[in-house]
Design a protein around this motif. Structure first.
Motif, mmCIF file in Angstrom:
data_model
loop_
_atom_site.group_PDB
_atom_site.id
_atom_site.type_symbol
_atom_site.label_atom_id
_atom_site.label_comp_id
_atom_site.label_asym_id
_atom_site.label_seq_id
_atom_site.Cartn_x
_atom_site.Cartn_y
_atom_site.Cartn_z
ATOM 1 N N TRP A 1 0.856 -1.181 0.000
ATOM 2 C CA TRP A 1 0.000 0.000 0.000
ATOM 3 C C TRP A 1 0.893 1.232 0.000
ATOM 4 O O TRP A 1 1.359 1.676 1.034
ATOM 5 C CB TRP A 1 -0.920 -0.005 1.221
ATOM 6 C CG TRP A 1 -2.123 -0.836 1.010
ATOM 7 C CD1 TRP A 1 -3.345 -0.404 0.581
ATOM 8 C CD2 TRP A 1 -2.240 -2.246 1.202
ATOM 9 N NE1 TRP A 1 -4.200 -1.469 0.489
ATOM 10 C CE2 TRP A 1 -3.549 -2.618 0.864
ATOM 11 C CE3 TRP A 1 -1.362 -3.248 1.608
ATOM 12 C CZ2 TRP A 1 -4.004 -3.907 0.926
ATOM 13 C CZ3 TRP A 1 -1.808 -4.547 1.675
ATOM 14 C CH2 TRP A 1 -3.117 -4.871 1.340
ATOM 15 N N LYS B 1 -2.899 6.785 -10.497
ATOM 16 C CA LYS B 1 -3.502 6.435 -9.205
ATOM 17 C C LYS B 1 -3.609 4.925 -8.995
ATOM 18 O O LYS B 1 -3.738 4.465 -7.863
ATOM 19 C CB LYS B 1 -4.860 7.099 -9.040
ATOM 20 C CG LYS B 1 -5.935 6.529 -9.926
ATOM 21 C CD LYS B 1 -7.251 7.238 -9.703
ATOM 22 C CE LYS B 1 -8.281 6.652 -10.664
ATOM 23 N NZ LYS B 1 -9.526 7.339 -10.602
ATOM 24 N N ASP B 2 -3.537 4.139 -10.075
ATOM 25 C CA ASP B 2 -3.601 2.681 -9.937
ATOM 26 C C ASP B 2 -2.384 2.119 -9.211
ATOM 27 O O ASP B 2 -2.406 0.974 -8.779
ATOM 28 C CB ASP B 2 -3.738 2.007 -11.303
ATOM 29 C CG ASP B 2 -5.097 2.282 -11.932
ATOM 30 O OD1 ASP B 2 -6.048 2.605 -11.186
ATOM 31 O OD2 ASP B 2 -5.208 2.170 -13.162
ATOM 32 N N PHE B 3 -1.323 2.897 -9.084
ATOM 33 C CA PHE B 3 -0.128 2.446 -8.369
ATOM 34 C C PHE B 3 -0.277 2.584 -6.856
ATOM 35 O O PHE B 3 0.638 2.268 -6.113
ATOM 36 C CB PHE B 3 1.110 3.215 -8.831
ATOM 37 C CG PHE B 3 1.567 2.831 -10.206
ATOM 38 C CD1 PHE B 3 2.343 1.706 -10.400
ATOM 39 C CD2 PHE B 3 1.218 3.591 -11.306
ATOM 40 C CE1 PHE B 3 2.759 1.333 -11.656
ATOM 41 C CE2 PHE B 3 1.633 3.238 -12.573
ATOM 42 C CZ PHE B 3 2.399 2.105 -12.752
ATOM 43 N N LYS B 4 -1.432 3.052 -6.379
ATOM 44 C CA LYS B 4 -1.677 3.225 -4.947
ATOM 45 C C LYS B 4 -1.492 1.907 -4.199
ATOM 46 O O LYS B 4 -0.845 1.843 -3.170
ATOM 47 C CB LYS B 4 -3.079 3.779 -4.739
ATOM 48 C CG LYS B 4 -3.426 4.053 -3.306
ATOM 49 C CD LYS B 4 -4.818 4.663 -3.203
ATOM 50 C CE LYS B 4 -5.133 5.015 -1.773
ATOM 51 N NZ LYS B 4 -6.401 5.729 -1.663
ATOM 52 N N ASN C 1 -4.034 11.333 -12.030
ATOM 53 C CA ASN C 1 -5.181 10.448 -12.193
ATOM 54 C C ASN C 1 -4.788 9.174 -12.945
ATOM 55 O O ASN C 1 -5.236 8.078 -12.601
ATOM 56 C CB ASN C 1 -6.310 11.178 -12.922
ATOM 57 C CG ASN C 1 -7.594 10.404 -12.899
ATOM 58 O OD1 ASN C 1 -7.985 9.870 -11.859
ATOM 59 N ND2 ASN C 1 -8.254 10.315 -14.037
ATOM 60 N N SER D 1 -1.573 7.366 -2.238
ATOM 61 C CA SER D 1 -1.762 8.111 -3.483
ATOM 62 C C SER D 1 -0.435 8.638 -4.002
ATOM 63 O O SER D 1 0.426 9.048 -3.221
ATOM 64 C CB SER D 1 -2.721 9.275 -3.258
ATOM 65 O OG SER D 1 -3.985 8.792 -2.884
ATOM 66 N N TYR E 1 0.044 -1.718 -4.916
ATOM 67 C CA TYR E 1 0.918 -2.317 -5.912
ATOM 68 C C TYR E 1 1.104 -3.807 -5.622
ATOM 69 O O TYR E 1 1.490 -4.176 -4.510
ATOM 70 C CB TYR E 1 2.273 -1.605 -5.890
ATOM 71 C CG TYR E 1 3.074 -1.853 -7.126
ATOM 72 C CD1 TYR E 1 2.792 -1.173 -8.301
ATOM 73 C CD2 TYR E 1 4.107 -2.784 -7.128
ATOM 74 C CE1 TYR E 1 3.513 -1.403 -9.442
ATOM 75 C CE2 TYR E 1 4.834 -3.018 -8.275
ATOM 76 C CZ TYR E 1 4.525 -2.323 -9.430
ATOM 77 O OH TYR E 1 5.241 -2.561 -10.557
#
Length: 177
Positions: free
Chosen positions: A125, A161-164, A158, A128, A166
């Motif tokens: 985790w 943000k998917d790397f929040k 934006n 952001s 991993y």
């Protein structure tokens, strides 16, 4: 390194380092991309008796970073059109919180109590992403261009943000002394 203070618990420390260079498009601009994975971790592994399965919790010092440098000419920034000399080269750095919790499961298979193979699957985790975006064009400091640049930065944020959270996969080999 691993230390087992009691039979069904072991503590591990380690280091992950990997760099990967690629190119692609983000928010409509072509970038040269450098992914830097750089973290140190400490985990507690709770082993299931008479089974290779273990459950892992831990924390990483998170030095993961994504660097972007625009390629070619840029005409559009934040939805507005500019001359390439006005926009210059865009540079972005994405970083994450300095500490990241880890949760996972793993398997440890060993032979003759001397050698083994570790397989770990889990999630880090990172929180952001923190995205910066700078430029070196002739419009540097212009309020309207700075607003367009901020819109572009938000688009990048934006998109990343998917790397929040991993996913992490680790394969390791162990030798016991």
């Amino acid at each position: 390194a691993t230390w087992r203070p009691i039979p069904y618990l072991d503590l591990r420390v380690g280091l992950n380092k990997f760099d990967y260079d690629t190119s692609g498009s983000q928010a409509g601009i072509n970038y040269s991309t450098d992914l830097k994975f750089d973290s140190m971790y400490v985990t507690a592994n709770f082993r299931v008796p008479l089974n290779p399965l273990r459950f892992t919790v831990g924390v990483s010092s998170n030095g993961n970073e994504i660097s972007l440098v625009s390629q070619g000419t840029i005409g559009t920034v934040g939805g507005a059109t500019y001359l390439p000399s006005e926009t210059g080269t865009l540079r972005s750095t994405t970083s994450f919180e300095s500490a990241a919790p880890y949760l996972g499961i793993g398997f440890y298979f060993r032979a003759f109590n001397k050698v083994g193979i570790n397989l770990d699957l889990g999630f880090l985790w990172q929180d952001s992403p923190i995205v910066t975006l700078t430029e070196d064009g002739t419009l540097s400091g212009d309020p309207a261009f700075d607003a367009a640049l901020e819109m572009e930065r938000q688009e990048l944020e934006n998109a990343l943000k998917d790397f929040k959270v991993y996913p992490a996969i680790s394969l390791g080999f162990a030798v016991n002394f």
